[in-house]
Enzyme design. Structure first.
Site, PDB file in Angstrom:
ATOM      1  CE  LYS A 135      -1.941   1.809   3.688  1.00  0.00           C
ATOM      2  NZ  LYS A 135      -2.870   1.855   4.978  1.00  0.00           N
ATOM      3  CG  ASP A 153      -7.306   3.888   2.351  1.00  0.00           C
ATOM      4  OD1 ASP A 153      -8.295   3.563   1.703  1.00  0.00           O
ATOM      5  OD2 ASP A 153      -7.202   4.911   2.805  1.00  0.00           O
TER       6      ASP A 153
END
Ligand code: SF4
Length: 264
Positions: A135, A153
């Site tokens: 991420k 997220d």
């Protein structure tokens, strides 16, 4: 003409889903022209540091801490040689400051030892660095290197499920499934807009369905209040009134407290 809201009872074709995804993308572009990476930074190293600090912490809190930190540690070598106690004190307000200090010092050391003090611009290299998962790597690639990336997220994940654009739960699988629905060049900005929408409109607990620009294309419309007055109260951030207008809702229904509030 507005598109019909997809029914939960009918099976949507792949093409239908892609068209709906693109329509959602266009509506988000109109609703969130201010979407951007909310972590203040200049260059890949600062963004890597800010992203590590943002774990379990709001971007706003990180932005309060980073000006001093960036001034004190301008290079990877500065992080590598940092005094642990001093760094812990500087980043304490972001929480988990001992672990984060470890990550930042180790990051600096690895960058100096393996990459000549520079943050690498490839996913395969970034994910080998301390404190940087996939991420974070995509955030860095998209915002500091201009390489399109999807940031999965908690907001992104929740909204993709609400929009029924994927049933995957693994972040990497979500990334690939959603990536197939949108043009690659749009991935980075799409991620910002989705996260903006999640923070300002489509909240985890009470989404503002009755004041949401996506109401007509969202299969989860009705998860939150659909009545305009109740929904308008749930909008957040400095553009809360404009968001109401985009959804066809009277902006005077948005309370002043919503406008001055920071999106979470
Ligand atoms: S209609 Fe409701 S559930 Fe759908 S995106 Fe908008 S706020 Fe979220």
């Amino acid at each position: 003409m507005r598109a019909a809201r997809p029914s939960r009872r009918t099976v949507e074709s792949d093409l239908g889903r892609k068209r709906r995804a693109r329509r959602i993308g266009r509506l988000l572009t109109e609703a969130h022209p201010d979407a951007h990476c909310e972590l203040d930074h200049s260059g890949p190293l600062q963004l890597a540091v800010a992203t590590i600090l943002s774990a379990q912490c709001t971007d706003q809190r990180v932005n309060e801490v980073t000006p001093k930190l960036f001034l004190r540690y301008p290079t990877a070598a500065d992080y590598a040689g940092a005094d642990r106690a001093e760094m812990e004190e500087l980043i304490r307000p972001t929480g988990f400051f001992r672990n984060k200090t470890n990550s930042l010092i180790n990051l600096g050391q690895q960058l100096v030892e393996r990459y000549d003090g520079q943050v690498p611009g490839r996913l395969v290299d970034l994910v080998t660095l301390p404190g940087i998962g996939r991420k974070t790597a995509n955030v860095i690639l998209g915002n500091a290197f201009g390489v399109p990336g999807i940031t999965v997220d908690t907001h992104f994940q929740r909204l993709m499920h609400r929009w029924e654009l994927t049933t995957e739960t693994d972040p990497v699988k979500i990334e690939h499934a959603v990536g197939a629905l949108f043009e690659r060049r749009d991935w980075t900005m799409l991620s910002h807009r989705v996260i903006f929408h999640g923070r300002r409109v489509c909240h985890a607990r009470k989404p503002a369905c009755g004041a949401c620009t996506l109401a007509r294309v969202c299969p989860s419309y009705g998860t939150g209040p659909t009545e305009a007055a109740a929904a308008a109260k749930l909008l957040k951030g400095p553009r809360a009134r404009e968001l109401a207008v985009h959804a066809g809702v009277d902006p005077d229904l948005v309370p002043a407290t919503a406008v001055v509030s920071d999106a979470p």
